[in-house]
Design a protein around this motif. Structure first.
Motif, PDB file in Angstrom:
ATOM      1  N   THR A 166      -3.805 -12.936  -4.486  1.00  0.00           N
ATOM      2  CA  THR A 166      -3.222 -11.491  -4.224  1.00  0.00           C
ATOM      3  C   THR A 166      -2.513 -10.741  -5.407  1.00  0.00           C
ATOM      4  N   ARG A 167      -3.268  -9.810  -5.843  1.00  0.00           N
ATOM      5  CA  ARG A 167      -2.876  -8.905  -7.108  1.00  0.00           C
ATOM      6  C   ARG A 167      -1.704  -8.025  -6.553  1.00  0.00           C
ATOM      7  N   ILE A 168      -0.872  -7.692  -7.599  1.00  0.00           N
ATOM      8  CA  ILE A 168       0.169  -6.612  -7.560  1.00  0.00           C
ATOM      9  C   ILE A 168      -0.265  -5.654  -8.283  1.00  0.00           C
ATOM     10  N   GLU A 169      -0.505  -4.396  -7.713  1.00  0.00           N
ATOM     11  CA  GLU A 169      -1.221  -3.374  -8.309  1.00  0.00           C
ATOM     12  C   GLU A 169      -0.412  -2.108  -8.118  1.00  0.00           C
ATOM     13  N   SER A 170      -0.648  -1.116  -8.690  1.00  0.00           N
ATOM     14  CA  SER A 170       0.023   0.411  -8.529  1.00  0.00           C
ATOM     15  C   SER A 170      -1.208   1.293  -8.302  1.00  0.00           C
ATOM     16  N   GLY A 171      -1.015   2.396  -7.538  1.00  0.00           N
ATOM     17  CA  GLY A 171      -1.836   3.446  -7.288  1.00  0.00           C
ATOM     18  C   GLY A 171      -1.161   4.005  -6.139  1.00  0.00           C
ATOM     19  N   SER A 172      -2.122   5.539  -5.726  1.00  0.00           N
ATOM     20  CA  SER A 172      -1.744   6.120  -4.474  1.00  0.00           C
ATOM     21  C   SER A 172      -2.397   5.603  -3.227  1.00  0.00           C
ATOM     22  N   PHE A 173      -1.903   5.997  -2.112  1.00  0.00           N
ATOM     23  CA  PHE A 173      -2.512   5.710  -1.126  1.00  0.00           C
ATOM     24  C   PHE A 173      -2.958   7.158  -0.591  1.00  0.00           C
ATOM     25  N   TYR A 174      -4.178   6.766   0.255  1.00  0.00           N
ATOM     26  CA  TYR A 174      -5.068   7.936   0.866  1.00  0.00           C
ATOM     27  C   TYR A 174      -5.495   7.757   2.007  1.00  0.00           C
TER      28      TYR A 174
ATOM     29  N   ARG B 137     -10.143  -6.720  -1.232  1.00  0.00           N
ATOM     30  CA  ARG B 137      -9.168  -7.842  -1.964  1.00  0.00           C
ATOM     31  C   ARG B 137      -7.925  -7.915  -1.326  1.00  0.00           C
ATOM     32  N   SER B 138      -7.129  -8.819  -1.553  1.00  0.00           N
ATOM     33  CA  SER B 138      -5.901  -9.201  -1.311  1.00  0.00           C
ATOM     34  C   SER B 138      -5.059  -8.302  -2.282  1.00  0.00           C
ATOM     35  N   ALA B 139      -4.147  -7.338  -1.972  1.00  0.00           N
ATOM     36  CA  ALA B 139      -3.376  -6.706  -2.948  1.00  0.00           C
ATOM     37  C   ALA B 139      -2.295  -6.174  -2.309  1.00  0.00           C
ATOM     38  N   ILE B 140      -1.176  -6.053  -3.269  1.00  0.00           N
ATOM     39  CA  ILE B 140       0.053  -5.324  -2.740  1.00  0.00           C
ATOM     40  C   ILE B 140       0.337  -4.155  -3.581  1.00  0.00           C
ATOM     41  N   PHE B 141       0.791  -3.123  -3.003  1.00  0.00           N
ATOM     42  CA  PHE B 141       1.185  -1.918  -4.033  1.00  0.00           C
ATOM     43  C   PHE B 141       2.517  -1.822  -3.589  1.00  0.00           C
TER      44      PHE B 141
ATOM     45  N   ALA C  22       5.720   0.492   3.044  1.00  0.00           N
ATOM     46  CA  ALA C  22       4.935  -0.745   2.485  1.00  0.00           C
ATOM     47  C   ALA C  22       3.518  -0.421   2.367  1.00  0.00           C
ATOM     48  N   VAL C  23       2.707  -0.939   1.248  1.00  0.00           N
ATOM     49  CA  VAL C  23       1.295  -0.420   1.230  1.00  0.00           C
ATOM     50  C   VAL C  23       0.707  -1.921   1.040  1.00  0.00           C
ATOM     51  N   LEU C  24      -0.081  -2.360   1.887  1.00  0.00           N
ATOM     52  CA  LEU C  24      -0.624  -3.740   1.882  1.00  0.00           C
ATOM     53  C   LEU C  24      -2.322  -3.709   2.079  1.00  0.00           C
ATOM     54  N   ALA C  25      -2.949  -4.461   1.222  1.00  0.00           N
ATOM     55  CA  ALA C  25      -4.337  -4.723   1.367  1.00  0.00           C
ATOM     56  C   ALA C  25      -4.725  -6.169   1.689  1.00  0.00           C
ATOM     57  N   GLY C  26      -5.648  -6.395   2.582  1.00  0.00           N
ATOM     58  CA  GLY C  26      -5.976  -7.815   2.930  1.00  0.00           C
ATOM     59  C   GLY C  26      -7.007  -7.986   3.742  1.00  0.00           C
ATOM     60  N   GLY C  27      -8.439  -7.222   3.325  1.00  0.00           N
ATOM     61  CA  GLY C  27      -9.456  -7.283   4.154  1.00  0.00           C
ATOM     62  C   GLY C  27      -9.694  -6.144   4.878  1.00  0.00           C
TER      63      GLY C  27
END
Length: 200
Positions: A152-160, A119-123, A28-33
């Motif tokens: 919260t945004r639902i986004e696509s993209g790679s994780f680094y 930002r608040s985002a789910i990948f 799972a990839v999550l962003a929240g600050g």
């Protein structure tokens, strides 16, 4: 806001785990600050094997802290969670994400940190995760679980992965002023709302 987090946890309820032929570990990839706090929360969740801090939503070339901090690369500070679906599922991770790990109503910021990288985002990593993320946001919005709209945004993209100094930051720096002020309370909320899933 405390009431909102409690309401969210109660509203989402317990999602039963079912046997399947899925891989031993899922992602799972999550962003929240700031990724320090997000990482710290999920490192204390039973069933989580590994949490890596990093950057999602931008290019590999710009996936460096100095560039991401410019707020012009399109990245979000994010975490990659490797988890055992036999112990915890994606729905439960989202439940913790929305009710304990961050405030999903803060637009392009989280606490003292401001800018689109916070930002608040789910990948989502597959179509099933996309459907689950949309369902959680719709459900919480309809229930008015928070006093402000969910951003919260639902986004696509790679994780680094981020630089080594950002990995396991809370574990290595438990008395850091930022950690004490902003991330220790998140762990307390996790323990209070999800005692069965809290791991010391």
């Amino acid at each position: 806001m405390k009431r909102a987090f409690a309401l969210t946890a109660a509203l989402l309820g317990a999602a039963p785990l079912t046997a399947s032929d899925r891989p031993a570990f899922q992602t799972a990839v999550l962003a929240g600050g700031c990724f320090w706090g997000m990482e710290a929360v999920f490192e204390h969740v039973k069933g989580v094997r590994e949490v890596v801090s990093g950057y999602a939503g931008g290019s590999a070339r710009d996936a460096r802290y100095d560039r991401v901090s410019s707020e012009r690369t399109g990245h979000a500070e994010a975490i990659r969670i490797s988890y055992d679906p036999g112990q915890i599922n994606y729905d439960r991770l989202l439940q913790i994400y929305f009710s304990a790990a961050h405030d999903p109503t803060q637009l392009n910021r989280q606490g003292p940190d401001e800018g689109p990288s916070y930002r608040s985002a789910i990948f989502p990593q597959d179509p099933a995760q996309t459907r689950a993320a949309k369902a959680w946001i719709d459900r919480l919005t309809k229930a008015k679980a928070f006093p402000r709209p969910i951003v919260t945004r639902i986004e696509s993209g790679s994780f680094y992965p981020a630089e080594a100094e950002h990995q396991d930051f809370m574990r290595r720096n438990p008395r850091h002023p930022y950690i004490l002020a902003h991330d220790v309370p998140k762990l307390a909320r996790l323990k209070k709302l999800f005692p069965a899933f809290y791991r010391k």
